[in-house]
Design an enzyme around this catalytic site. Structure first.
Site, short mmCIF file in Angstrom:
data_model
loop_
_atom_site.label_atom_id
_atom_site.label_comp_id
_atom_site.label_asym_id
_atom_site.label_seq_id
_atom_site.Cartn_x
_atom_site.Cartn_y
_atom_site.Cartn_z
CD GLU A 128 -3.04 -0.96 0.11
OE1 GLU A 128 -3.32 0.16 -0.36
OE2 GLU A 128 -3.60 -2.01 -0.29
CB CYS A 132 -6.39 8.85 -4.61
SG CYS A 132 -8.13 8.90 -5.02
#
Length: 160
Positions: free
Chosen positions: A17, A26
């Site tokens: 991650e 994001c």
């Protein structure tokens, strides 16, 4: 009592991650912080490594509950943790419909089940090397093997 992912599983998820202590947008334009945490993230926010860990454990609860709910047979800690990492990545709906889960619940051999992880390495029909590495690591953890050693072997021998 609720089962939780073990340290090996947690380390595996962190490896893939990646952690960012400052909030960022994001690709979908959603404020994100720590290990991909979105629910309480706000632009301009900065957190500590400890807070990032706590948010990750909180975010993992849903995946842990899904594995607990959907797996109908006894599984060991490493198997539970590998499946939690898998569900955290692909979502509980996909897991619920997977051949992998059917095989676990049918009591298939661990090797047979573990091979199924490797099928989940595509996004929009394209194989993603990062996903292939993650699936090899999850497969190794499921089998109680050292997933870090597994990744090292892959990087030393690119034509796996």
């Amino acid at each position: 009592t609720m089962r939780h992912i073990n340290e090996q599983g947690l380390a595996l998820i962190k490896e893939f991650e990646g952690c960012r202590l400052g909030a960022y947008l994001c690709p979908a334009g959603v404020p994100t912080i720590g290990y991909g945490h979105t629910r309480s993230a706000a632009m301009g926010q900065v957190i500590s490594e400890t807070e990032a860990d706590a948010l990750l454990r909180e975010d993992l609860r849903e995946a842990e509950e899904a594995v607990d709910r959907l797996v109908a047979v006894p599984i060991n800690e490493n198997q539970f943790s590998a499946l939690t990492s898998f569900v955290f990545n692909i979502g509980s709906g996909a897991f619920e419909r997977s051949t992998l889960l059917s095989m676990v619940n049918a009591g298939a051999e661990a090797d047979t089940v573990a091979a199924q992880f490797l099928r989940w390495n595509k996004a929009n029909g394209q194989e993603l090397p990062g996903l292939t590495r993650r699936r090899h690591a999850e497969r190794a953890l499921f089998l109680g093997q050292n997933w870090k050693l597994c990744l090292l072997k892959i990087s030393l021998n690119q034509n796996y």
